[in-house]
Design an enzyme around this catalytic site. Structure first.
Site, PDB file in Angstrom:
ATOM      1  N   LYS A  19      42.210  39.044  34.789  1.00  0.00           N
ATOM      2  CA  LYS A  19      42.094  38.919  36.236  1.00  0.00           C
ATOM      3  C   LYS A  19      41.669  37.514  36.604  1.00  0.00           C
ATOM      4  CE  LYS A  19      38.287  38.231  36.982  1.00  0.00           C
ATOM      5  NZ  LYS A  19      37.343  37.158  36.538  1.00  0.00           N
TER       6      LYS A  19
ATOM      7  N   TYR B  18      35.810  41.687  41.835  1.00  0.00           N
ATOM      8  CA  TYR B  18      35.177  42.931  41.371  1.00  0.00           C
ATOM      9  C   TYR B  18      34.658  43.753  42.556  1.00  0.00           C
ATOM     10  CZ  TYR B  18      35.275  41.186  36.576  1.00  0.00           C
ATOM     11  OH  TYR B  18      35.687  40.721  35.350  1.00  0.00           O
TER      12      TYR B  18
HETATM   13  P1  NAD Z   1      37.132  29.509  29.167  1.00  0.00           P
HETATM   14  O1  NAD Z   1      37.240  28.151  29.803  1.00  0.00           O
HETATM   15  O2  NAD Z   1      35.958  29.774  28.299  1.00  0.00           O
HETATM   16  O3  NAD Z   1      38.464  29.833  28.342  1.00  0.00           O
HETATM   17  C1  NAD Z   1      39.734  29.363  28.716  1.00  0.00           C
HETATM   18  C2  NAD Z   1      40.501  28.916  27.485  1.00  0.00           C
HETATM   19  O4  NAD Z   1      41.723  28.339  27.913  1.00  0.00           O
HETATM   20  C3  NAD Z   1      39.773  27.836  26.666  1.00  0.00           C
HETATM   21  O5  NAD Z   1      39.857  28.157  25.300  1.00  0.00           O
HETATM   22  C4  NAD Z   1      40.560  26.576  26.959  1.00  0.00           C
HETATM   23  O6  NAD Z   1      40.572  25.650  25.887  1.00  0.00           O
HETATM   24  C5  NAD Z   1      41.953  27.125  27.205  1.00  0.00           C
HETATM   25  N1  NAD Z   1      42.801  26.240  28.003  1.00  0.00           N
HETATM   26  C6  NAD Z   1      44.094  26.009  27.726  1.00  0.00           C
HETATM   27  N2  NAD Z   1      44.605  25.135  28.602  1.00  0.00           N
HETATM   28  C7  NAD Z   1      43.606  24.788  29.432  1.00  0.00           C
HETATM   29  C8  NAD Z   1      43.524  23.903  30.545  1.00  0.00           C
HETATM   30  N3  NAD Z   1      44.594  23.220  30.995  1.00  0.00           N
HETATM   31  N4  NAD Z   1      42.352  23.784  31.160  1.00  0.00           N
HETATM   32  C9  NAD Z   1      41.273  24.484  30.768  1.00  0.00           C
HETATM   33  N5  NAD Z   1      41.296  25.355  29.713  1.00  0.00           N
HETATM   34  C10 NAD Z   1      42.471  25.486  29.044  1.00  0.00           C
HETATM   35  O7  NAD Z   1      37.187  30.549  30.370  1.00  0.00           O
HETATM   36  P2  NAD Z   1      36.861  32.113  30.319  1.00  0.00           P
HETATM   37  O8  NAD Z   1      35.584  32.348  31.025  1.00  0.00           O
HETATM   38  O9  NAD Z   1      37.016  32.635  28.958  1.00  0.00           O
HETATM   39  O10 NAD Z   1      38.019  32.702  31.287  1.00  0.00           O
HETATM   40  C11 NAD Z   1      39.375  32.833  30.877  1.00  0.00           C
HETATM   41  C12 NAD Z   1      40.075  33.904  31.723  1.00  0.00           C
HETATM   42  O11 NAD Z   1      39.432  35.146  31.490  1.00  0.00           O
HETATM   43  C13 NAD Z   1      40.012  33.681  33.226  1.00  0.00           C
HETATM   44  O12 NAD Z   1      41.203  34.109  33.831  1.00  0.00           O
HETATM   45  C14 NAD Z   1      38.871  34.558  33.690  1.00  0.00           C
HETATM   46  O13 NAD Z   1      39.017  35.014  35.035  1.00  0.00           O
HETATM   47  C15 NAD Z   1      38.977  35.708  32.715  1.00  0.00           C
HETATM   48  N6  NAD Z   1      37.673  36.357  32.476  1.00  0.00           N
HETATM   49  C16 NAD Z   1      37.587  37.695  32.599  1.00  0.00           C
HETATM   50  C17 NAD Z   1      36.406  38.341  32.391  1.00  0.00           C
HETATM   51  C18 NAD Z   1      36.330  39.834  32.489  1.00  0.00           C
HETATM   52  O14 NAD Z   1      35.233  40.372  32.455  1.00  0.00           O
HETATM   53  N7  NAD Z   1      37.452  40.526  32.577  1.00  0.00           N
HETATM   54  C19 NAD Z   1      35.258  37.610  32.050  1.00  0.00           C
HETATM   55  C20 NAD Z   1      35.378  36.224  31.902  1.00  0.00           C
HETATM   56  C21 NAD Z   1      36.596  35.600  32.124  1.00  0.00           C
END
Ligand code: NAD
Length: 342
Positions: free
Chosen positions: A103, A191
Site C-alpha cells: 500500500k 489505514y
Molecule cells: P524503505 O525505504 O526502507 O524500502 C524501500 C526499498 O526500495 C529500499 O530497499 C530501497 O533501496 C529501494 N529502492 C529502489 N529504488 C529506489 C529509489 N529510487 N528510491 C528509494 N528507494 C529505492 O521503505 P519501506 O518503509 O520499507 O517502504 C516500502 C513500501 O512498503 C512502501 O510502499 C510502504 O508504503 C510500504 N510499507 C508498508 C507497510 C505495511 O505495514 N504494510 C509498512 C512499511 C512500509
C-alpha cells in the site's frame, strides 16, 4: 498430499521487507521465499544467505524482467517506494508472475487502472497488501461491528500518526512527492480510511477534508503533514479520521454504536493489539490469539492462486482507496465537501 508451497520473490530490501516480511516466511504454510530483487548486491547476498535463498535467484532492477525464465518464482511482492509500484507490478505481470503490491497501490488512479489491466491481460492475480484485513483483532472488530454487537453504528474515529524523520533512509523518499505521491495520508492515513471502510462494510458517499503542514518545516516542503477528513456513509455513519507525520506513534480506531463502544488501540500495529468494549456494564477487554498477519496475508494470495479464487483485497480495493485519497486532497484544496459517485 500437502500442496507444494508457492515460490515468492521480494522486490526492494528496505526496512519493511527485511524487518517484517522476510522473517515471516518461515511461518507461512503455502509460501516460501525463493528470490530477491535489489539494487545492492552485497545486501542481497547477505539476506539470501541468512534466509536460505539460492544466490542464483538474486536479481537487480535491470535484469528484473528475466524472472520470466525462473519457474521457481510464482509470485512477486513489490515493496518499493510508492510511485514505483505501478512499473514493477506491470513488468512483473508481463513476466508471467502473480503480484502482491504494498500500500498505497500507486500514486495515481491512472496507474492503479494500468496495474489492474496488466494483471488481467497476463491472466495473473493482483493483491494489495492490506495486512489489517487479515489480522485477527481487526477481523474480530469487523465481526462485532457488522454483527450488531455494538447496536446501531453511529460514528467511527480513526487516527494514524508517526513522526517523519528524514534522517532515516526509509523516510527520505517519503518526504519527496515524486516517490511518495503525497504525505501522511498516502502512507498512514490510508489505514484510517481502510478502517472506516472495512468496519462499516460501506463506501463513503461524501468526503470533507482539511490539510495543515507546519510552515517552514523543511520536511513538509513537498508532502503534507496533517490531514483531517470526515467520511459520510450511506447508512448515516460518519467517520472522523486523522493522519499525521507530526504526532507520534498512534494507530487506533474507535467504533461508537448505540449500545457499546469498541476500541482497538493499537489497531494496526505489527503485534500486540488491544481490543475493548465498553457499555452499561463497564469495560471489557477481549483477548484473541495473536497471529503473524504477514504470513496470513502472504498465504492468502498463495491459496487464491492454488484454488483460482479472487483475493479478498484485489487491485480494485487499492484503486478505491487511491480514488478516495484523491477526493480527500480535492476537498481540502477546494475547501468544500466532495460527493463520491460509486
Ligand atoms: P524503505 O525505504 O526502507 O524500502 C524501500 C526499498 O526500495 C529500499 O530497499 C530501497 O533501496 C529501494 N529502492 C529502489 N529504488 C529506489 C529509489 N529510487 N528510491 C528509494 N528507494 C529505492 O521503505 P519501506 O518503509 O520499507 O517502504 C516500502 C513500501 O512498503 C512502501 O510502499 C510502504 O508504503 C510500504 N510499507 C508498508 C507497510 C505495511 O505495514 N504494510 C509498512 C512499511 C512500509
Amino acid at each position: 498430499m500437502a500442496e507444494k508451497k508457492l515460490g515468492w520473490a521480494i522486490v526492494g530490501l528496505g526496512e519493511f521487507a527485511t524487518k517484517q516480511l522476510i522473517p515471516s516466511f518461515p511461518l507461512c504454510k503455502k509460501s516460501k521465499l525463493v528470490a530477491l530483487v535489489s539494487g545492492d548486491p552485497a545486501k542481497a547476498q547477505r539476506i539470501a544467505a541468512e534466509n536460505g535463498v539460492d544466490p542464483k535467484n538474486i536479481y537487480n532492477y535491470q535484469n528484473y524482467d528475466s524472472l520470466r525464465d525462473n519457474p521457481e518464482v510464482d509470485v512477486i511482492y513489490i515493496v518499493l517506494p510508492n510511485s514505483m509500484h505501478a512499473e514493477y507490478t506491470i513488468r512483473g505481470a508481463q513476466a508471467g508472475k502473480h503480484i502482491m503490491c504494498e500500500k498505497p497501490m500507486a500514486t495515481t488512479v491512472e496507474d492503479c487502472e494500468k496495474m489492474i489491466a496488466a494483471c488481467q491481460k497476463a491472466g495473473r492475480k493482483l493483491m494489495i497488501a492490506y495486512r489489517a484485513q487479515y489480522e485477527p483483532y481487526n477481523l474480530k472488530a469487523i465481526e462485532l461491528a457488522q454483527g450488531g454487537q455494538l447496536g446501531k453504528l453511529k460514528v467511527i474515529t480513526a487516527d494514524h500518526g508517526r513522526i517523519l524523520d528524514p534522517a532515516k533512509p526509509q523516510d527520505k523518499w517519503r518526504a519527496e512527492k515524486k516517490l511518495a505521491g503525497g504525505g501522511s495520508l498516502m502512507d498512514i492515513g490510508i489505514y484510517s480510511l481502510q478502517a472506516a471502510r472495512y468496519i462499516t462494510g460501506e463506501e463513503p458517499v461524501e468526503i470533507s477534508a482539511m490539510l495543515h503542514s507546519t510552515p517552514h518545516d523543511p520536511r513538509f516542503k513537498e508532502v503534507e503533514e496533517n490531514v483531517n477528513f470526515v467520511l459520510r456513509f450511506p447508512s448515516g455513519v460518519q467517520a472522523n479520521c486523522t493522519s499525521s507525520y507530526g504526532y507520534s506513534d498512534t494507530k487506533r480506531f474507535q467504533v461508537f454504536g448505540s449500545e457499546k463502544v469498541l476500541t482497538l488501540d493499537p489497531a494496526t500495529d505489527y503485534y500486540e493489539h488491544h481490543l475493548s468494549l465498553s457499555g452499561k456494564e463497564g469495560k471489557q477487554e477481549m483477548k484473541i490469539k495473536e497471529e503473524n498477519q504477514f504470513a496470513l496475508e502472504i498465504d492468502h494470495l498463495s491459496e487464491c492462486i492454488q484454488q483460482n479464487k479472487n483475493p479478498k483485497t484485489p487491485g480494485e480495493e487499492g484503486l478505491q482507496d487511491v480514488k478516495l485519497m484523491m477526493a480527500i486532497y480535492e476537498s481540502a484544496r477546494k475547501g468544500k465537501p466532495v460527493v463520491i459517485k460509486n
